[in-house]
Write an enzyme that holds these catalytic residues in place. Structure first.
Site, PDB file in Angstrom:
ATOM      1  N   HIS A 124      13.066 -26.152 -21.443  1.00 58.39           N
ATOM      2  CA  HIS A 124      11.895 -26.114 -22.313  1.00 58.39           C
ATOM      3  C   HIS A 124      12.295 -26.215 -23.782  1.00 58.39           C
ATOM      4  CE1 HIS A 124       8.999 -23.691 -24.758  1.00 58.39           C
ATOM      5  NE2 HIS A 124       8.170 -24.565 -24.214  1.00 58.39           N
TER       6      HIS A 124
ATOM      7  N   GLU B  22      13.128 -29.759 -24.576  1.00 56.15           N
ATOM      8  CA  GLU B  22      11.917 -30.567 -24.748  1.00 56.15           C
ATOM      9  C   GLU B  22      11.405 -30.462 -26.185  1.00 56.15           C
ATOM     10  OE1 GLU B  22       7.496 -29.622 -24.723  1.00 56.15           O
ATOM     11  OE2 GLU B  22       8.402 -28.884 -22.866  1.00 56.15           O
ATOM     12  N   HIS B  23      11.428 -29.258 -26.747  1.00 56.55           N
ATOM     13  CA  HIS B  23      11.016 -29.085 -28.145  1.00 56.55           C
ATOM     14  C   HIS B  23      11.955 -29.827 -29.086  1.00 56.55           C
ATOM     15  CE1 HIS B  23       7.983 -25.611 -28.327  1.00 56.55           C
ATOM     16  NE2 HIS B  23       8.114 -25.896 -27.042  1.00 56.55           N
TER      17      HIS B  23
ATOM     18  N   GLU C 248      13.093 -24.240 -34.620  1.00 55.78           N
ATOM     19  CA  GLU C 248      12.374 -24.337 -33.350  1.00 55.78           C
ATOM     20  C   GLU C 248      12.589 -23.096 -32.496  1.00 55.78           C
ATOM     21  OE1 GLU C 248       9.379 -26.452 -31.686  1.00 55.78           O
ATOM     22  OE2 GLU C 248      10.470 -26.815 -33.557  1.00 55.78           O
TER      23      GLU C 248
ATOM     24  N   GLU D  66       6.006 -18.622 -29.169  1.00 49.34           N
ATOM     25  CA  GLU D  66       5.338 -19.062 -27.943  1.00 49.34           C
ATOM     26  C   GLU D  66       5.508 -18.025 -26.829  1.00 49.34           C
ATOM     27  OE1 GLU D  66       5.252 -23.002 -24.974  1.00 49.34           O
ATOM     28  OE2 GLU D  66       6.727 -22.866 -26.597  1.00 49.34           O
TER      29      GLU D  66
END
Length: 420
Positions: free
Chosen positions: A47, A50-51, A120, A127
């Site tokens: 994940h 992906e960012h 990030e 998140e």
């Protein structure tokens, strides 16, 4: 509309479907690498990666990535699941070459700038915090963990905070080198697309990639168990799961029909009995999800602390009752809902591109829609009742409770209710 496929010499696969009359197209790259491919110390890296794909490449800055697509009115995004990571865009037909150039750039050429990693990292920690503050999100992670304890498929996609805090450039590079290989990727495009043109572009972009031996993961083992987290919330959140068939098992269609009949709409049994007749909740649903080698029948409801006990026991009762009293009319309705939902969803080129990519990765081919409809139509009342009986009495069970849940029946009481 015809699905066309092509495989490059290095194993990279392309699948397209031209949809006459459309001016737009969906194009994306699906990588057969998700949370399930992570070692325990890597949990969350798929994940995070992906960012990072959007944070700059050797040719474009993060802003230039966004501007390239949005300057032509398009849309670009990505997601990570337990078995795949997808990078995709929606653009006008004339801009498909641009979209493919941008998507391939972020997949193949990320720079993993240490400054951008830190930025990030903060975003992802936010998140995770947001997910933990959203009960009807986090409860499904807990349910997954109880269903598949100590297994990659049971771990959260976002990863734990301590892992996310530790990932660095070398970790991303190692994961990409192992999993982002041509044989693990599918380029899928649907809508206003030309198959031969896309194959030529793919050959130019991906044809020189060296094959890498694919990695495998251990078969999933649905074990079951319970997790209860007491917290002062307005509602008690209840999530229950039973093992179901995997996506390649023909019984998946039976499970999906059963899920629809139990809790797929306003006419479903759980909705009618628990919400409409008794007023015990606002939201309740059931659904059958599937992975490559396993699946889950999941039931979720949000209710008050006072009503949680009755709701939990009635839910088990309704599953047992379905094994004996599901009717032909209910099965016909569930079958119709399933077919309509599938066909309506596939009016979107984005949905078609996603379906083709996942089917090619899982089946090695894209089943024709008529074939799928025929399999759905072949499911009988006896098939669905038999699966309901299996779930009611014999299948392992997983449970997650969150909120004011001290009044919920204990684990032994729930098992006794199943056995009664």
């Amino acid at each position: 509309m015809t699905v066309q496929t092509h495989t490059l010499a290095n194993g990279f696969r392309i699948v397209t479907e031209h949809m006459p009359g459309l001016q737009s197209a969906a194009v994306g790259i699906w990588v057969l690498a998700g949370a399930r491919n992570e070692r325990v110390e890597q949990n969350g890296i798929a994940h995070f990666l992906e960012h990072m794909a959007f944070k700059g490449t050797q040719r474009r800055s993060a802003l230039e990535i966004a501007e390239a697509i949005e300057d032509v009115g398009g849309y670009i995004n990505a997601y990570t699941s337990r078995e795949a990571t997808a990078y995709y865009a929606r653009v006008l037909g004339a801009d498909v070459p641009l979209a493919l150039d941008v998507i391939s750039d972020i997949v193949l050429n990320p720079v993993f700038d240490p400054r951008e990693i830190e930025i990030e990292r903060g975003v992802i920690l936010q998140e995770i915090g947001q997910a933990l503050d959203t009960p009807d999100d986090v409860i499904f992670d807990w349910l997954q963990e109880q269903a598949y304890p100590d297994q990659p498929i049971g771990r959260t996609i976002l990863g734990p905070v301590e892992r996310v805090r530790a990932f660095g450039k070398a970790d991303f590079q190692a994961f990409v080198a192992q999993h982002y290989a041509p044989g693990q990727m599918v380029l899928s495009a649907s809508g206003a697309v030309d198959h031969d043109a896309i194959v030529r572009m793919a050959e130019d972009i991906f044809g020189a990639l060296a094959p890498v031996a694919p990695t495998s993961f251990a078969p999933a083992r649905f074990q079951g168990g319970e997790m209860r987290v007491e917290k002062a919330l307005e509602q008690a959140h209840f999530a229950l799961a039973f093992e179901g068939p995997g996506v390649t098992d023909g019984a998946i269609y039976t499970a999906q029909i059963l899920g629809s009949a139990l809790g797929g709409g306003m006419s479903s049994r759980l909705f009618q009995e628990i919400r409409e007749k008794r007023g015990l909740c606002y939201t309740i649903f059931a659904q059958a999800g599937a992975y490559s080698d396993t699946g889950m029948m999941t039931i979720y409801a949000g209710t008050s602390a006072e009503d949680l006990g009755e709701l939990a026991l009635l839910t088990l009762d309704e599953i047992k009752r379905a094994a004996d009293t599901l009717s032909e009319a209910e099965i016909a309705r569930a079958r119709a809902q399933m077919k309509a939902g599938m066909l309506m969803g596939l009016e979107s080129p984005s949905s078609r591109a996603e379906r083709m990519a996942r089917m090619l990765q899982i089946w090695g081919r894209v089943p024709d829609l008529d074939e799928v409809v025929a399999r759905v139509d072949a499911i009988t009342l006896a098939d669905v009742r038999a699966m309901a009986a299996q779930m009611a009495c014999a299948a392992p069970m997983a449970l997650a409770l969150y909120g004011p849940v001290s009044g919920a029946p204990d684990w032994d009481a729930l098992k006794a209710r199943r056995a009664a």
